[in-house]
Design an enzyme around this catalytic site. Sequence first.
Site, PDB file in Angstrom:
ATOM      1  N   ARG A 131       0.918  -1.163   0.054  1.00  0.00           N
ATOM      2  CA  ARG A 131      -0.042   0.147   0.064  1.00  0.00           C
ATOM      3  C   ARG A 131       0.901   1.254  -0.003  1.00  0.00           C
ATOM      4  NH1 ARG A 131      -4.992   1.807  -1.462  1.00  0.00           N
ATOM      5  NH2 ARG A 131      -6.081   3.079   0.279  1.00  0.00           N
ATOM      6  N   THR A 135      -8.763   0.317  -9.980  1.00  0.00           N
ATOM      7  CA  THR A 135      -8.448  -0.890  -9.255  1.00  0.00           C
ATOM      8  C   THR A 135      -8.479  -1.966 -10.295  1.00  0.00           C
ATOM      9  OG1 THR A 135      -8.922   0.227  -7.183  1.00  0.00           O
ATOM     10  CG2 THR A 135      -8.643  -2.261  -7.244  1.00  0.00           C
ATOM     11  N   SER A 193      -7.692   0.867   2.981  1.00  0.00           N
ATOM     12  CA  SER A 193      -8.293   0.205   1.741  1.00  0.00           C
ATOM     13  C   SER A 193      -9.495  -0.568   1.843  1.00  0.00           C
ATOM     14  CB  SER A 193      -7.106  -0.232   1.001  1.00  0.00           C
ATOM     15  OG  SER A 193      -7.555  -1.150  -0.222  1.00  0.00           O
ATOM     16  N   SER A 194     -10.392  -0.872   0.789  1.00  0.00           N
ATOM     17  CA  SER A 194     -11.398  -1.761   0.767  1.00  0.00           C
ATOM     18  C   SER A 194     -10.899  -3.127   0.052  1.00  0.00           C
ATOM     19  CB  SER A 194     -12.287  -1.352   0.196  1.00  0.00           C
ATOM     20  OG  SER A 194     -13.146   0.073   0.826  1.00  0.00           O
TER      21      SER A 194
END
Length: 508
Positions: free
Chosen positions: A66, A333, A392-393
């Site tokens: 990340r 994404t 984040s997801s």
Amino acid sequence: MVAAAHPLAVEAGYEILKRGGSPVDAAIAVQLVLGLVEPESSGIGGGAFLLHWSEAEKKLRSYDGRETAPAAARADRFLDKSGKPLGFHAAAVGGRSVGVPGVLRMLELAHRRHGRLPWADLFQPAIDIAEKGFVPTPHLQQLLAGETFLRSDPRARALYYDRPADATIANREYAATLRVVAAKGASAFYEGDIARDLVAAVRANAKAGDLTLDDLKDYRPIEREPVCGPYRMWLVCSMGPPSSGGVAVLQILGLLERTPFAIASPQSAQAVHYFAEAGRLAYADRGRYLGDPDFVSVPLARLISASYLDRRAKLIGERSLRQTMPGDMEGGTSHFSIVGRDGDAVAMTTTIETIFGSRIMVRGFLLNNELTDFDFVPGSANQVAAGKRPRSSMAPTMVFDRDRRLQLVVGSPGGSSIINYVAKALVGVLDWKLDIQSAVELPNFGSRNGPTQIEAGSRYESLIPELERRGHDVQRARLESALHGIERVPGGWRGGADPRKDGIVRGD
């Protein structure tokens, strides 16, 4: 087998596997091609999370690539002069939103531990395509035509717009960048000429950021413990914080297990009702408790504990909660799934945040706008801080049976909706007994602790009247997942690629 978002990326990964490469080797080739042919979604200017399953060791590992905030970042980064939050595009477009890219350092770490083929060999497919050129998909052409900010970047304009709309795209700057990193390793990206150009582009932007060479040089990926929890007869594992994805997916499944979801007719209004209510509770907790565990205390074990889920599930009734509060804890994404011949596997979700990221291009690749994943208003677990990783997801996920045998690899892009997309695919396979292709094709639905969303134009729109009778505020929404999964079947593996995007599956 490889399931990913573009045929050229799938072919690159599949050829690496055929040459004896590991799933991590294939993942590197897939990512480098995706950064070229699907530039709106991911690339070396962004970050990623990767799950790795070692069949020989019977061990699951997770790698955190990340992005991080620059050392100069402060909590009020996305407030205007009057102390009010900036509008999203005002914050996202430009240098202020760019975090330190993490994907190359993470892939290098994973390759050092799990790779088989030489690092440089994995770059060649993307280099060849970048130099020869590729035909943009209709989806990419549509996104480029509708994009208003990318044209202002001179490098992006020259590459994507100063050409006939249907002409091939040859990105020789990207090929040159990859050649340097292939020869010298990831350090050539984080130090030296590439790093200097990256920092200069961020700081010279009209909305200048504060990224420095030290920020790039100091970036480190992290191996973290995966987050795992039971669901009926299976063990479901995903990425833990700083991603909220795995925790929220496990909460949704755990809550569903404590409701009559299992006896509701598959794909019925009743099933959608329970799924949406579980999502409301999980997203409420996500907003309150989840952030970078190196900066805030995340009550991870409590959030997925049986006692906590028992208590939260009691809030779910026959009528909708509509919107709920977090529980009292007392204290653009892409995704691809890869399985190798020996049973090793990779689930990797990778991103530059919104479509085309910050809209800043450097040396043939786009930079992320990942810092807008922080909360704009200070005071939360996910507020901006120097060196911190934004929540984040992303939820790369693997499912195991009672004998610790890998059964399913799946994930999706989609911003905060990723959690619902992945949970939908899981219940499609595990509860509704669909094959993985049928499960990813299911209409998308769920709640993010707001309206109950139903995919616009899907057959699930027929469920809306019954949901409204249960008290749901229903919203027809454009829910564009790009789920890519692989499931174990007798004699081998079967893959699924989301028809909403351009992905395919390739396997022996």
